[in-house]
Scaffold this motif. Structure first.
Motif, PDB file in Angstrom:
ATOM      1  N   SER A 173       0.838  -1.209   0.000  1.00 54.31           N
ATOM      2  CA  SER A 173       0.000   0.000   0.000  1.00 54.31           C
ATOM      3  C   SER A 173       0.868   1.253   0.000  1.00 54.31           C
ATOM      4  N   PHE A 174       1.829   1.269  -0.902  1.00 54.10           N
ATOM      5  CA  PHE A 174       2.851   2.314  -0.946  1.00 54.10           C
ATOM      6  C   PHE A 174       2.504   3.329  -2.013  1.00 54.10           C
ATOM      7  N   PRO A 175       2.674   4.627  -1.750  1.00 50.07           N
ATOM      8  CA  PRO A 175       3.226   5.228  -0.536  1.00 50.07           C
ATOM      9  C   PRO A 175       2.176   5.811   0.417  1.00 50.07           C
ATOM     10  N   PHE A 176       0.879   5.591   0.149  1.00 42.80           N
ATOM     11  CA  PHE A 176      -0.161   6.311   0.887  1.00 42.80           C
ATOM     12  C   PHE A 176      -0.749   5.545   2.064  1.00 42.80           C
ATOM     13  N   GLY A 177      -0.740   4.225   2.014  1.00 45.70           N
ATOM     14  CA  GLY A 177      -1.284   3.423   3.106  1.00 45.70           C
ATOM     15  C   GLY A 177      -2.798   3.418   3.171  1.00 45.70           C
ATOM     16  N   ALA A 178      -3.461   3.876   2.124  1.00 45.53           N
ATOM     17  CA  ALA A 178      -4.901   4.096   2.186  1.00 45.53           C
ATOM     18  C   ALA A 178      -5.730   2.955   1.618  1.00 45.53           C
ATOM     19  N   SER A 179      -5.105   1.863   1.238  1.00 50.65           N
ATOM     20  CA  SER A 179      -5.864   0.707   0.751  1.00 50.65           C
ATOM     21  C   SER A 179      -6.619   0.043   1.901  1.00 50.65           C
ATOM     22  N   PRO A 180      -7.765  -0.611   1.610  1.00 46.13           N
ATOM     23  CA  PRO A 180      -8.443  -1.386   2.657  1.00 46.13           C
ATOM     24  C   PRO A 180      -7.531  -2.484   3.195  1.00 46.13           C
ATOM     25  N   SER A 181      -7.764  -2.867   4.423  1.00 41.46           N
ATOM     26  CA  SER A 181      -6.893  -3.857   5.072  1.00 41.46           C
ATOM     27  C   SER A 181      -6.850  -5.163   4.301  1.00 41.46           C
ATOM     28  N   ARG A 182      -7.989  -5.593   3.764  1.00 39.49           N
ATOM     29  CA  ARG A 182      -8.006  -6.868   3.037  1.00 39.49           C
ATOM     30  C   ARG A 182      -7.167  -6.794   1.763  1.00 39.49           C
ATOM     31  N   VAL A 183      -7.090  -5.615   1.174  1.00 40.79           N
ATOM     32  CA  VAL A 183      -6.249  -5.438  -0.017  1.00 40.79           C
ATOM     33  C   VAL A 183      -4.776  -5.485   0.379  1.00 40.79           C
ATOM     34  N   LYS A 184      -4.448  -4.858   1.499  1.00 40.89           N
ATOM     35  CA  LYS A 184      -3.069  -4.924   1.996  1.00 40.89           C
ATOM     36  C   LYS A 184      -2.670  -6.368   2.286  1.00 40.89           C
ATOM     37  N   ALA A 185      -3.583  -7.130   2.887  1.00 42.77           N
ATOM     38  CA  ALA A 185      -3.292  -8.535   3.191  1.00 42.77           C
ATOM     39  C   ALA A 185      -3.079  -9.330   1.913  1.00 42.77           C
ATOM     40  N   PHE A 186      -3.924  -9.110   0.909  1.00 44.24           N
ATOM     41  CA  PHE A 186      -3.762  -9.815  -0.363  1.00 44.24           C
ATOM     42  C   PHE A 186      -2.449  -9.436  -1.042  1.00 44.24           C
ATOM     43  N   GLU A 187      -2.128  -8.155  -1.027  1.00 46.33           N
ATOM     44  CA  GLU A 187      -0.876  -7.694  -1.636  1.00 46.33           C
ATOM     45  C   GLU A 187       0.324  -8.342  -0.943  1.00 46.33           C
ATOM     46  N   THR A 188       0.212  -8.503   0.370  1.00 41.95           N
ATOM     47  CA  THR A 188       1.265  -9.171   1.130  1.00 41.95           C
ATOM     48  C   THR A 188       1.414 -10.621   0.704  1.00 41.95           C
ATOM     49  N   GLU A 189       0.299 -11.323   0.605  1.00 39.40           N
ATOM     50  CA  GLU A 189       0.331 -12.735   0.197  1.00 39.40           C
ATOM     51  C   GLU A 189       0.935 -12.889  -1.198  1.00 39.40           C
TER      52      GLU A 189
END
Length: 222
Positions: free
Chosen positions: A65-81
């Motif tokens: 979620s770079f550089p803003f950090g504003a994605s929904p948490s589930r999107v951040k989790a998916f991006e991590t996976e």
């Protein structure tokens, strides 16, 4: 501090949006040559970096979620996976800055926790965990907010707190690094990043409590 020990603290970084494959490969070659801890690249380059460093001890780090950090948490989790599947062994996520400024620390902690759980669930072994760093973007927070953000990162299961994306209004400062270290204690990692261009900058951040340095000027620093 010797050059080798200094190099082992550095995440050799290339996050500009117009980076090209040749630049990523050069970054990886330098990281291997100088024994940096990791390369830090945008998610689209994780596979290429992982391939380039297949025979190296250098880690592959990416940003979430770079550089803003504003994605929904589930999107951040998916991006991590997805990043882990592509070969990342460290992830630097940007916390939700707007929620932090609103004082919604429960949201901030759960947002971090979503990434931490996704990362730790995909660690290949207990001896080789996926490292999660939380970018606070300290230039946008006051001291009290920095303290709260650090505590949220600790409670959510993060491994590091990190000062900056390098894409906002300011980077790492000695004051912020020292405050972060004081807040998280000796066991959690503190990463200083953003605006670290000289040997003096590097040494000041380490003295203040940083045990990882994110920099695009890694070769010059050592």
């Amino acid at each position: 501090m010797t050059n080798n020990s200094s190099a082992s603290l550095i995440d050799h970084t290339l996050l500009k949006p117009d980076a090209r494959l040749g630049e990523i490969q050069k970054l990886c070659k330098e990281a291997d040559q100088y024994h940096f801890h990791s390369v830090c690249v945008n998610p689209c380059w994780v596979s290429a970096a992982s391939s380039s460093l297949a025979d190296s001890d250098v880690k592959v780090c990416t940003v979430i979620s770079f550089p803003f950090g504003a994605s929904p948490s589930r999107v951040k989790a998916f991006e991590t996976e997805q990043a882990i599947q592509d070969g990342a062994t460290e992830v630097d996520m940007v916390l939700n800055i707007g929620q932090a400024l609103d004082g919604n620390w429960d949201y901030v902690a759960k947002d971090i926790q979503a990434v931490a759980e996704a990362a730790h669930a995909h660690s290949d072994s207990a001896n080789n965990p996926i490292v999660v760093k939380v970018i606070l973007e300290t230039c946008l927070l006051d001291d009290d907010q920095i303290v709260h953000a650090c505590k949220a990162a600790v409670s959510a299961g993060a491994d590091f707190v990190k000062t900056s994306t390098g894409f906002s209004s300011g980077g790492a400062t000695v004051h912020d690094v020292a405050l972060m270290r004081e807040t998280v204690g000796p066991d959690l990692g503190v990463k200083a990043s953003g605006g670290i261009h000289t040997r003096e900058d590097f040494q000041a951040m380490v003295k203040a409590g940083a045990n990882r340095i994110g920099a695009s000027a890694g070769v010059d620093l050592i």
